[in-house]
Design a protein around this motif. Structure first.
Motif, short mmCIF file in Angstrom:
data_model
loop_
_atom_site.label_atom_id
_atom_site.label_comp_id
_atom_site.label_asym_id
_atom_site.label_seq_id
_atom_site.Cartn_x
_atom_site.Cartn_y
_atom_site.Cartn_z
N LEU A 88 0.84 -1.18 0.00
CA LEU A 88 0.00 0.00 0.00
C LEU A 88 0.89 1.25 0.00
O LEU A 88 1.89 1.30 0.72
CB LEU A 88 -0.88 0.05 1.25
N ALA A 89 0.52 2.23 -0.79
CA ALA A 89 1.19 3.53 -0.73
C ALA A 89 0.51 4.33 0.37
O ALA A 89 -0.66 4.68 0.26
CB ALA A 89 1.08 4.25 -2.07
N VAL A 90 1.25 4.58 1.45
CA VAL A 90 0.67 5.22 2.63
C VAL A 90 1.40 6.51 2.93
O VAL A 90 2.64 6.55 2.97
CB VAL A 90 0.74 4.29 3.87
N VAL A 111 5.39 7.59 2.95
CA VAL A 111 5.90 8.94 3.21
C VAL A 111 5.38 9.37 4.56
O VAL A 111 4.19 9.24 4.85
CB VAL A 111 5.42 9.93 2.12
N VAL A 112 6.28 9.87 5.40
CA VAL A 112 5.91 10.36 6.73
C VAL A 112 6.21 11.85 6.79
O VAL A 112 7.35 12.28 6.54
CB VAL A 112 6.69 9.63 7.85
N LEU A 113 5.19 12.64 7.10
CA LEU A 113 5.35 14.09 7.24
C LEU A 113 5.46 14.41 8.72
O LEU A 113 4.48 14.37 9.46
CB LEU A 113 4.14 14.80 6.62
N ALA A 131 -3.58 11.66 -6.61
CA ALA A 131 -3.75 10.21 -6.67
C ALA A 131 -2.44 9.45 -6.45
O ALA A 131 -2.11 8.51 -7.16
CB ALA A 131 -4.37 9.81 -8.01
N SER A 132 -1.70 9.86 -5.41
CA SER A 132 -0.40 9.23 -5.14
C SER A 132 -0.42 8.31 -3.93
O SER A 132 0.59 7.66 -3.64
CB SER A 132 0.66 10.32 -4.92
N VAL A 168 -5.09 13.79 -2.96
CA VAL A 168 -3.90 12.94 -2.92
C VAL A 168 -4.26 11.46 -3.00
O VAL A 168 -3.47 10.65 -3.47
CB VAL A 168 -3.09 13.25 -1.63
N LEU A 169 -5.46 11.10 -2.55
CA LEU A 169 -5.86 9.69 -2.53
C LEU A 169 -6.26 9.20 -3.92
O LEU A 169 -6.88 9.92 -4.70
CB LEU A 169 -7.04 9.50 -1.58
N ARG A 170 -5.92 7.94 -4.18
CA ARG A 170 -6.34 7.28 -5.41
C ARG A 170 -7.82 6.91 -5.32
O ARG A 170 -8.37 6.89 -4.21
CB ARG A 170 -5.49 6.03 -5.62
N PRO A 171 -8.47 6.59 -6.42
CA PRO A 171 -9.86 6.10 -6.34
C PRO A 171 -9.94 4.90 -5.41
O PRO A 171 -9.13 3.98 -5.49
CB PRO A 171 -10.16 5.71 -7.80
N GLY A 172 -10.88 4.94 -4.49
CA GLY A 172 -11.00 3.89 -3.49
C GLY A 172 -10.10 4.09 -2.30
O GLY A 172 -10.06 3.25 -1.39
#
Length: 271
Positions: free
Chosen positions: A59-61, A85-87, A126-127, A157-161
């Motif tokens: 998962l891209a989180v 990626v952690v901000l 969508a990343s 930023v979220l992809r579909p779903g």
């Protein structure tokens, strides 16, 4: 965004092989290097349960807020190869965590020393499959992370779903949660929330894991997983949550507030 002065983080052994990361006298994270699947804090376990219901594979989180990087470690452990990626604007905290609690070899966790608002704005459309919002300073969520404008940027930023997971803490009256839910429901068509039974019953200050998504989750599977928690917890689904928290006014950039202050540290209960 300027950050408030902070004391040096403490790394407190839990007596069972894990470590609690304490910042500004508030427990921020629990890390078990020997078992990254061990999630001690209740709301972090609730995060994990939602993640476990998502489709298999990496998962891209994106994590807004890092502290001990507990959940990022969990994702790496349960879904190896996940790009994360952690901000986390507190570079000194990240440096201390990396030194005291090293990340596993082969991880794909990248920490960026920026605040959540700035960091999310810089991300591509969508990343991410998941955005986790767990950013607190002095025990309170910064006001700018509760607004319609910020959550709209998260959805971009979220992809579909894709799924938003947010740690929202509140007092028994739930005034902050009511406004928070009204805001997230304005941006995402599907919402739900998980909390301890005693928190739902308004017996004490506590944490709610609020979920926002463009598509419904597998709530039957998630409900079963929550019911099997080692401590009483429950899920409130979209319709039930909307009725329970009706009447909240949206948080916007022109009308917002920090989350309520938590109780003194000695009143927090850890299992």
């Amino acid at each position: 965004m300027d950050q408030p002065d902070r004391t040096a983080p403490e790394f407190v052994p839990d007596g069972h092989g894990g470590v609690v990361v304490v910042v500004d006298d508030q427990p921020q994270s629990h890390v078990d290097l020997a078992d990254p699947g061990h999630l001690l804090f209740e709301y972090v376990l609730h995060f994990g349960l939602v993640l476990d219901t998502l489709p298999e594979g990496p998962l891209a989180v994106t994590h807004v807020g890092g502290a001990g990087l507990t959940l990022a470690r969990y994702v790496q452990h349960t879904r190896p190869g996940s790009p994360q990626v952690v901000l986390e604007p507190d570079a000194a905290l990240t440096e201390a965590v990396r030194r005291e609690l090293p990340l596993p070899r082969g991880h794909r966790i990248r920490v960026r020393p920026v605040d959540g608002r700035t960091g999310v704005a810089a991300l591509r459309d969508a990343s991410a499959d998941v955005v986790v919002l767990d950013a607190y300073s002095g025990g309170r969520m910064p006001a700018e992370l509760s607004t319609r404008e910020f959550l709209t940027d998260v959805r971009r930023v979220l992809r579909p779903g894709g799924v938003l997971l947010a740690n929202v803490s509140d007092e028994p009256a739930r005034d902050h949660l009511r406004r928070w839910h009204a805001t997230v429901a304005e941006v995402f068509p599907w919402t739900s929330a998980i909390a301890l039974a005693e928190v739902w019953k308004r017996r004490r200050f506590g944490n709610y894991v609020v979920v926002g998504s463009t598509h419904p989750l597998d709530e039957l599977r998630l409900t079963r997983a929550v019911a099997a928690c080692p401590f009483p917890s429950s899920l409130r689904s979209h319709g039930e949550l909307a009725r329970l928290l009706a009447g909240g006014r949206l948080y916007t950039d022109d009308d917002t507030a920090e989350s309520p202050s938590p109780p003194p540290r000695d009143r927090w209960r850890l299992r």
